[in-house]
Write an enzyme that holds these catalytic residues in place. Structure first.
Site, mmCIF file in Angstrom:
data_model
loop_
_atom_site.group_PDB
_atom_site.id
_atom_site.type_symbol
_atom_site.label_atom_id
_atom_site.label_comp_id
_atom_site.label_asym_id
_atom_site.label_seq_id
_atom_site.Cartn_x
_atom_site.Cartn_y
_atom_site.Cartn_z
ATOM 1 N N GLU A 131 0.807 -1.229 0.000
ATOM 2 C CA GLU A 131 0.000 0.000 0.000
ATOM 3 C C GLU A 131 0.839 1.277 0.000
ATOM 4 O O GLU A 131 0.416 2.314 -0.502
ATOM 5 C CB GLU A 131 -0.956 0.017 1.193
ATOM 6 C CG GLU A 131 -2.125 -0.950 1.069
ATOM 7 C CD GLU A 131 -1.804 -2.345 1.587
ATOM 8 O OE1 GLU A 131 -0.630 -2.623 1.904
ATOM 9 O OE2 GLU A 131 -2.746 -3.160 1.684
ATOM 10 N N MET A 184 24.595 8.533 2.942
ATOM 11 C CA MET A 184 24.442 9.754 3.721
ATOM 12 C C MET A 184 24.713 9.486 5.204
ATOM 13 O O MET A 184 25.330 10.299 5.893
ATOM 14 C CB MET A 184 23.048 10.345 3.511
ATOM 15 C CG MET A 184 22.889 11.759 4.025
ATOM 16 S SD MET A 184 24.095 12.908 3.321
ATOM 17 C CE MET A 184 23.173 13.580 1.945
#
Lengths: 163, 573
Positions: free
Chosen positions: B51, B481
């Site tokens: 979903e 990162m």
């Protein structure tokens, strides 16, 4: 500084939780909160007292205004206003204290609304600091239970909060 | 009048709203609605594999078109899986309507199977939500949901529908409202003319003006007006991460993105400006760095449709509440009509200074410190091969910043990324949502080997609907990162930022029926990329090995001013 913010909002399920959620989500403080339908049953009026810097209060009113269910917002403390809070306080009342409590209640213009051989329940209305003063005067030793409604308020004069 | 069930009314209302695609996943609470979907051909449903992907597809459609995207998910886990996607849209002010199934109204509150209080769960991350209590309200609720999602400062709206509201045997008169009015919701349609005049006067008198434009320019369709105003004033323009493409990226007056990984010249210009014209931007922490040291010499004009964004973190000297398009348009007219014009000498010397800054760093990066390809080279090649004209849907991390810095966006709505929430796993479903709606455009998912694995199951949806997007995976075998922060602030203790046991992405792509390509050497990159983009009807997954030690620069020094930056591993301002 303490502010009293009045909110006119749709009287719909979930509207209150959006307001309360906003305060916790954005780390705003709630000192007291009171809400009930108005003379127009499709609208509720909510009064919240909060403490914050000017910047925080500005954000509170702006963020409240953004909620779709909120129709109007006013910071009552920006102008002249009247404010009241209602308290019911149950006190141990036996012996000499019975007369003492009655006298103090009279001074504060309170009413005794329930009486038993050992207790009095006093109803008192006024600004919050008056209710605080009554509690302080009687002292913790005699107090059995306290319930306060939180602050409600209106602007003085012609100014009204309506749609 | 036509008699329809609640489920049929929902689908018909979507059709009447002009919806072509909805993205979803069925479940118990939605069975009546899926049966209504099955029996019509106007609204096409796209079956995702999770979903979260449905919400990102709807979100990306909205980012590319400006119209609200629609997701349909079932109660309980379907709804909670959608929450990340709703929050992603909320943080970036993206219009979206998310329809969530709910258990029967008689069971609400009884801990029924697959029950979740979705109104409660989603409350902090929606613009508004509706719970359907009478089936006959469905058309007006859908109308309101779209109106709220798309107007003012846009955002996601949840519509929660208990199963019994869609019962096929209960039928009602159907009429879709032409317009809707809400007494408690009236977004502004124009800025205050007095404030606009004041702003124009200040802008014309400024010696060191910077225009700082954000996502509001894209959402408000105001790129043309922004460009016109900036060019009339000969003013430098910097875009936020969300605002890229709002001003042409290859234009001389564009000084790059600003903020944490902004360009040297943009951050320096902000710090030294005497006037900042902020449009549709919200001075968030990734832009301002330390707020107490932010732009010490600048006055600030702040244009935003949301009054709550103004003076939230940085006090505005001239606040203007209004849509960017209207306010900028008014400013253009006033500047054209004004006798006063920017002082030429001051503007020239400001540009001379900015050009000096531009020469000093100018997006320079080293290629001689590693045998491996640099991620920046890949993005520059992507920009070259696609002519700077592709829809770039990014995931979150170093690759996102490299894409923002090195892909030159000349058009709005083409840079699609999760800026506010920073949702890893956004890129692939976002690219799917865009490509399905723009089949003739190049649509690219720029990702890393970390992010891509957060929604990798959608390779299956891509097969089912044949969505020939391109995946550019900058594979540095680490959560780049996180690793960069660990290098800079934790003495290179790489706690859990190393991706072990990576799959063979080529085989994985092939297993789903796609084309996989691996590129290890820069010499091979152009040919491989050209070949990939020539395969118009295939999804191509390019697994590109890049230098794992590369950092994103410039990088602002935490809690410093705009001008405090690391420019490379060894050089600081």
């Amino acid at each position: 500084m303490r502010h009293i913010i009045s909110v006119l909002m749709e009287n719909e399920p979930g509207a209150l939780s959006r307001v309360v959620g906003l305060f916790s989500q954005r780390n705003f403080n709630i000192e007291s909160l009171t809400v009930a339908p108005t003379e127009d049953s499709t609208l509720s009026r909510l009064t919240v007292t909060t403490i914050g810097s000017d910047r925080v209060i500005e954000q509170i009113t702006k963020q409240l205004n953004k909620l779709i269910d909120v129709v109007k917002v006013v910071d009552l403390t920006e102008g002249d206003h009247v404010e009241r809070e209602l308290m019911m306080i149950k006190l141990k009342a036996s012996g000499q204290m019975r007369a003492e409590i009655k006298r103090t209640a009279d001074i504060f213009r309170g009413q005794i609304i329930d009486v038993t051989p050992t207790t009095y329940t006093v109803q008192l209305t006024g600004a919050s600091d008056k209710l605080d003063a009554f509690i302080e005067t009687l002292g913790a030793a005699h107090i059995m239970e306290v319930v306060r409604t939180g602050v409600s308020g209106l602007s003085r004069g012609e100014k009204v909060l309506s749609i | 009048m036509e008699q329809l069930s609640g489920g049929e009314m929902l689908i018909r209302a979507l059709k009447d709203e002009g919806v072509k695609h909805i993205y979803g996943y069925p479940g118990g609470a939605l069975l009546h609605i899926y049966d209504a979907l099955f029996q019509q051909g106007d609204v096409q449903h796209v079956l995702v594999r999770h979903e979260q992907a449905a919400t990102h597809m709807a979100d990306a459609y909205a980012r590319a078109t400006g119209k609200a995207g629609v997701a349909l998910v079932t109660s309980g886990p379907g709804a909670t899986n959608a929450v990340t996607g709703i929050a992603t849209a909320y943080m970036d002010s993206i219009p979206m309507v998310v329809i969530t199934g709910q258990v029967m109204s008689t069971l609400i509150g009884e801990d029924a199977f697959q029950e979740t209080d979705m109104i409660g769960v989603s409350r902090p991350v929606v613009k508004h939500s509706f719970s359907v209590q009478n089936p006959e309200d469905i058309p007006s609720i859908i109308k309101k949901a779209f109106h709220i999602a798309e107007s003012g400062r846009p955002g996601p709206v949840v519509v929660d529908i208990p199963k019994d509201m869609t019962n096929p045997t209960d039928r009602f008169n159907y009429e879709y409202p032409k317009s809707i009015k809400l007494r408690s919701y009236n977004p502004v349609s124009r800025g205050h003319s007095g404030q606009i005049k004041k702003a124009v006067d200040m802008v014309l008198g400024a010696k060191r003006l910077v225009i700082y434009a954000g996502g509001g320019v894209i959402l408000g369709g105001a790129s043309k007006e922004l460009t016109e105003l900036a060019q009339l004033l000969n003013a430098p323009v910097t875009n936020t991460l969300m605002g890229l493409g709002g001003y042409p990226g290859t234009d001389r007056q564009f000084i790059g993105m600003l903020g944490m990984h902004g360009s040297y010249e943009a951050n320096m210009a902000m710090h030294h400006a005497d006037l900042i014209l902020a449009v549709g931007a919200r001075f968030d922490d990734r832009v301002t760095n330390g707020v107490d040291k932010f732009c010490p010499t600048a006055k600030i004009i702040h244009v935003d449709i949301d009054p709550a964004s103004i003076s939230k973190t940085i006090k505005a000297d001239v606040p203007i509440v209004g849509p960017a398009k209207h306010v900028l348009n008014e400013m253009v007219t006033l500047v054209k009509d004004s006798k006063k014009q920017p002082e030429k000498e001051a503007v020239d010397s400001w540009w001379k200074q900015i050009d000096e800054w531009r020469t000093r760093h100018g997006g320079h990066y080293r290629t001689d410190d590693s045998e491996k390809m640099k991620p920046q080279q890949v993005i520059e090649m992507l920009s070259k091969v696609t002519g700077g004209d592709a829809y770039i849907c990014s995931d979150v991390g170093q690759h996102q910043m490299f894409a923002a810095q090195y892909y030159k966006f000349n058009k709005p709505n083409r840079w699609i990324n999760s800026g506010g929430l920073g949702t890893m796993g956004f890129g692939l479903p976002a690219a799917m949502g865009v490509k399905m709606n723009f089949p003739d455009e190049e649509v690219v998912c720029v990702t890393g080997e970390g992010s891509i694995q957060m929604n990798i199951q959608e390779l299956s949806t891509i097969s089912q609907y044949n969505i020939p997007l391109k995946v550019i995976c900058l594979n540095n075998q680490s959560l780049g990162m996180v690793r960069q922060w660990q290098d800079m602030n934790y003495e290179s203790r790489h706690s859990h930022s190393y991706m072990e046991s990576l799959p063979d992405f080529i085989k994985l792509a092939e297993a789903y029926g796609h084309v996989g390509m691996k590129v290890d050497k820069y010499e091979d990159l152009e040919a491989a990329m050209t070949k990939a983009f020539a395969m118009k009807d295939r999804m191509v997954f390019m697994d590109i090995t890049v230098d794992p030690f590369e950092h994103v620069y410039p990088m602002q020094v935490p809690r410093g001013s705009m001008r405090d930056m690391w420019l490379s591993k060894t050089e600081r301002t």
